[in-house]
Design an enzyme around this catalytic site. Structure first.
Site, short mmCIF file in Angstrom:
data_model
loop_
_atom_site.label_atom_id
_atom_site.label_comp_id
_atom_site.label_asym_id
_atom_site.label_seq_id
_atom_site.Cartn_x
_atom_site.Cartn_y
_atom_site.Cartn_z
N GLU A 1 -3.89 -9.49 3.66
CA GLU A 1 -4.76 -9.16 4.79
C GLU A 1 -5.88 -10.17 5.02
OE1 GLU A 1 -2.80 -5.18 3.94
OE2 GLU A 1 -3.43 -6.96 2.81
N GLU B 1 0.82 -1.21 0.00
CA GLU B 1 0.00 0.00 0.00
C GLU B 1 0.86 1.26 0.00
OE1 GLU B 1 -4.09 -1.00 2.20
OE2 GLU B 1 -2.33 -1.52 3.40
#
Length: 254
Positions: free
Chosen positions: A128, A108
């Site tokens: 995740e 990210e």
């Protein structure tokens, strides 16, 4: 105690290094706030033109420090997200130089940068879902904007890693290098940008980032608001004069 974020400045370029190689540069509060402070300095200083974000020890960033998360430590900068760049992009160009792993928050962070240079053997991923979490630091929003939506969907839903060469083919990675060469290539790319007029670079970045939210009808008017001062600047005149005189321009940023 070792500084979790290292900052080096050289002739218009700031190199920001996440310095926790013993945990593959996992993001804790000190890293997040340290990078945030560095990019704020990058934007504030008129002598700095481009930033590079990288990691020490052959790894870019393995994501959030889960141990820090479990002990209740905030790994995001208040109101600005991961490393202060997830929700508030830098005004000046920021390049990710990726070696090794760029996973979860590390991926990210790379997505929050404007350009990505990666070693051929670098590995990216949003794992995740394998941890009961979500890539809410920009991964789920930015990834489908730069690669095909179905590919982004697969990466997010499976949590499986994807190699740099595949992401280069999709256009997410700008340049591939041999292992160990990402920072050097990112520096060369940064120097190409630094050679250009600062007002032109700033306006170009701003238009490219903001135009996705503009309607077709308003797009040129919105663009003109940003670029009009560039076209009437001293640097615009200097660029034309330098071209005619066959010399390198001397930019003033005015």
């Amino acid at each position: 105690m070792t500084d979790p974020v290292l900052v080096q400045v050289d002739d218009g370029l700031m190199v920001i290094t996440i310095n926790r190689p013993e945990v593959r540069n996992a993001i804790d509060g000190a890293v997040s706030y340290g990078v945030c402070a560095a990019v704020d300095e990058l934007d504030a200083r008129s002598d700095l033109r481009v930033g590079i974000l990288t990691g020490a020890g052959g790894t870019f960033c393995s994501g959030m420090d889960l141990k820090a998360f479990l002990r209740g430590e905030s790994t995001r900068v208040k109101h600005r997200g991961l490393m202060g760049i997830a929700r508030t992009p830098t005004e000046k160009p920021l390049i990710a130089a990726v070696e090794g792993y760029a996973l979860a928050g590390g991926f990210e962070a790379a997505l929050a940068c404007d350009l990505v240079v990666a070693a051929r053997d670098a590995v990216f991923g949003l794992p995740e879902a394998k941890r009961g979490l979500a890539a809410a630091a920009g991964g789920l929003i930015r990834l489908p904007r730069v690669i095909p939506q179905r590919v982004a969907m697969e990466i997010a839903l499976t949590g499986d890693p994807v190699d740099a060469q595949r992401l280069h083919a999709y256009g997410l990675v700008n340049r591939l290098t041999e292992p160990g060469g990402a920072l050097a290539e990112a520096t060369r790319l940064a120097r190409r940008i630094i050679d250009n007029a600062p007002l032109s670079v700033a306006a170009s970045k701003q238009v490219i980032l903001e135009q996705r939210d503009w309607s077709t009808e308003e797009s040129f008017a919105r663009q003109d608001e940003i670029t009009s001062t560039v076209l009437t600047s001293d640097d615009a005149e200097e660029g034309a004069r330098a071209f005619a005189e066959k010399r390198k321009p001397k930019w003033t940023g005015h």
